[in-house]
Design a protein around this motif. Structure first.
Motif, PDB file in Angstrom:
ATOM      1  N   UNK A 153       0.793  -1.034   0.130  1.00 42.78           N
ATOM      2  CA  UNK A 153       0.086   0.000  -0.034  1.00 42.78           C
ATOM      3  C   UNK A 153       1.007   1.194   0.026  1.00 42.78           C
ATOM      4  N   UNK A 154       0.504   2.431  -0.676  1.00 39.76           N
ATOM      5  CA  UNK A 154       1.092   3.422  -0.854  1.00 39.76           C
ATOM      6  C   UNK A 154      -0.108   4.567  -0.672  1.00 39.76           C
ATOM      7  N   UNK A 155       0.526   5.579   0.231  1.00 43.00           N
ATOM      8  CA  UNK A 155      -0.512   6.747   0.535  1.00 43.00           C
ATOM      9  C   UNK A 155       0.082   7.879  -0.090  1.00 43.00           C
ATOM     10  N   UNK A 156      -0.873   8.974  -0.178  1.00 43.03           N
ATOM     11  CA  UNK A 156      -0.890  10.450  -0.525  1.00 43.03           C
ATOM     12  C   UNK A 156       0.031  10.455  -1.920  1.00 43.03           C
ATOM     13  N   UNK A 157      -0.526   9.893  -2.676  1.00 43.85           N
ATOM     14  CA  UNK A 157       0.204   9.706  -3.903  1.00 43.85           C
ATOM     15  C   UNK A 157      -0.477  10.870  -4.680  1.00 43.85           C
ATOM     16  N   UNK A 158       0.424  12.028  -4.928  1.00 41.91           N
ATOM     17  CA  UNK A 158      -0.198  13.073  -5.707  1.00 41.91           C
ATOM     18  C   UNK A 158      -0.297  12.920  -7.169  1.00 41.91           C
ATOM     19  N   UNK A 159      -1.358  13.031  -7.847  1.00 39.86           N
ATOM     20  CA  UNK A 159      -2.086  12.667  -9.291  1.00 39.86           C
ATOM     21  C   UNK A 159      -2.041  11.186  -9.363  1.00 39.86           C
ATOM     22  N   UNK A 160      -2.009  10.595  -8.141  1.00 37.30           N
ATOM     23  CA  UNK A 160      -2.247   9.217  -8.288  1.00 37.30           C
ATOM     24  C   UNK A 160      -3.679   8.510  -8.961  1.00 37.30           C
ATOM     25  N   UNK A 161      -4.688   9.571  -8.839  1.00 41.70           N
ATOM     26  CA  UNK A 161      -5.868   9.269  -9.036  1.00 41.70           C
ATOM     27  C   UNK A 161      -6.023   8.888 -10.676  1.00 41.70           C
ATOM     28  N   UNK A 162      -5.569  10.011 -11.512  1.00 35.67           N
ATOM     29  CA  UNK A 162      -5.643   9.584 -12.843  1.00 35.67           C
ATOM     30  C   UNK A 162      -4.151   9.491 -13.613  1.00 35.67           C
ATOM     31  N   UNK A 163      -3.280   9.357 -12.852  1.00 35.09           N
ATOM     32  CA  UNK A 163      -1.901   9.081 -13.634  1.00 35.09           C
ATOM     33  C   UNK A 163      -1.826   7.900 -14.738  1.00 35.09           C
ATOM     34  N   UNK A 164      -1.239   7.990 -15.980  1.00 35.09           N
ATOM     35  CA  UNK A 164      -1.295   7.123 -16.755  1.00 35.09           C
ATOM     36  C   UNK A 164      -0.155   6.053 -16.303  1.00 35.09           C
TER      37      UNK A 164
END
Length: 378
Positions: A153-164
């Motif tokens: 598990x990884x947390x607070x991934x900036x732009x993780x929602x829609x990153x290609x």
């Protein structure tokens, strides 16, 4: 040493300023926040068309062969406008891993897409108990005959929602805090086995907590040595810290300008409050803190050319420490000088303070980097 910008660098600075003045005022930013992923695809395309997404990449890879100074100029401009688009995550961090550790095939497959603006990246590094330690990795990558299987598990991934593409740190061997046995893997953002919990952060960006459950990737997914990539991670993260320092300088500069303008226009007892000597002194202190931060940001930028990795890391740590302290001081003073209005969502000054606060706590706060400088943290 000459700190003046070259003619090309001045033109770059002016072009960024023109773009953001035209397309990124505070009201427009509110609209961009409501778009999918929390940023504007149109603005991202405009950044690409101006060549800003290709600046740090070698000409042979489709970029413009620019250096750390150009990145500093861009990030300062983005900081002044509180830009939401994932320049740091995609160009600085994702692009940094490709530039410093990517194979020829990986560069050919991904860099042109970054440059043209059709692909974004996210850095999945932070774990529940790792805090600022880049070597504290429990997510695992196990060898399979034709590749790797990722779990964790990884947390607070900036732009993780829609990153290609996700750039994921995972342990291939050893204990959770061992400094060897760590790899970096390129993972499709929509790969089978990935689940995401997306949310908005305090500064208006979008992030995601990401779970990897039996995610399979090919053998070509590893960037660099899959069992000894910590040095690569540290180098790219130090470049990200340097970029964040520049962004913070831009945000602090605009915070000071906004506050001084408010002091000139806000009246009390029939006169502008900027005529009060005590408030003038506080604005002067903000200016001193800004210039301290600016000089350290320049120092960190120059450190990109240091031959000794340890000296480079200390220079970046010193800059990040000063940036954290200056950002906190300027942000607090700006809010106090604005009074109650500074705490509202309608006033942009509070949004600058939020961004400065998040920057300080990204990849190490002031106290963490003080220990790095003093030798307490390697």
């Amino acid at each position: 040493m000459d700190f003046d910008l070259s003619e090309e660098q001045r033109l770059l600075k002016e072009s960024i300023e023109r773009l953001l003045i035209d397309a990124y005022d505070f009201e427009q930013r509110k609209k961009y926040m409501k778009e999918k992923g929390g940023w504007s695809k149109d603005i991202w395309g405009r950044l690409a068309r101006q060549g800003l997404l290709g600046l740090p990449f070698a000409e042979a890879d489709g970029g413009f062969g620019a250096g750390a100074v150009e990145t500093m100029i861009v990030m300062e401009g983005l900081g002044r406008a509180l830009v939401l688009e994932p320049y740091l995550a995609t160009v600085v961090i994702g692009g940094g891993f490709l530039r410093h550790g990517g194979s020829a095939a990986q560069k050919a497959a991904h860099i042109p897409s970054i440059v043209e603006g059709s692909k974004t990246f996210a850095f999945a590094q932070l774990e529940k108990s790792s805090r600022y330690d880049l070597h504290d990795v429990t997510a695992s990558a196990e060898r399979k005959s034709d590749g790797w299987v990722l779990n964790g598990r990884k947390f607070v991934v900036i732009n993780g929602e829609n990153a290609d593409r996700l750039v994921v740190t995972a342990r291939t061997r050893g204990a959770p805090r061992a400094k060897t046995g760590i790899g970096v893997f390129l993972v499709p953002g929509s790969a089978i086995g990935i689940s995401k919990k997306a949310y908005q952060t305090q500064d208006g960006l979008h992030a995601a907590d990401i779970t990897f459950a039996g995610v399979e990737v090919g053998s070509d997914a590893a960037i660099g040595d899959p069992e000894d990539a910590l040095q690569l991670i540290e180098r790219v993260v130090d470049e990200a810290r340097t970029a964040l320092c520049a962004e913070a300088v831009g945000a602090m500069d605009e915070s000071l300008k906004t506050t001084v303008e408010y002091l000139k226009t806000r009246e009390q007892f029939g006169v502008a409050i900027g005529s009060f000597q005590s408030l003038q002194h506080r604005a002067a202190d903000m200016f001193v803190a800004l210039e301290q931060a600016r000089s350290m940001s320049m120092f960190a930028t120059m450190a990109a050319d240091f031959d000794d990795p340890a000296e480079r890391a200390k220079a970046v740590a010193a800059a990040k420490m000063q940036i954290g302290r200056s950002g906190k001081f300027i942000g607090q003073q700006a809010i106090q000088l604005h009074g109650g209005i500074g705490m509202t969502m309608e006033a942009k000054i509070g949004h600058y303070f939020k961004r400065l606060t998040v920057i300080e706590n990204t990849f190490g706060d002031a106290e963490h980097h003080l220990r790095r400088v003093s030798g307490g943290v390697v």
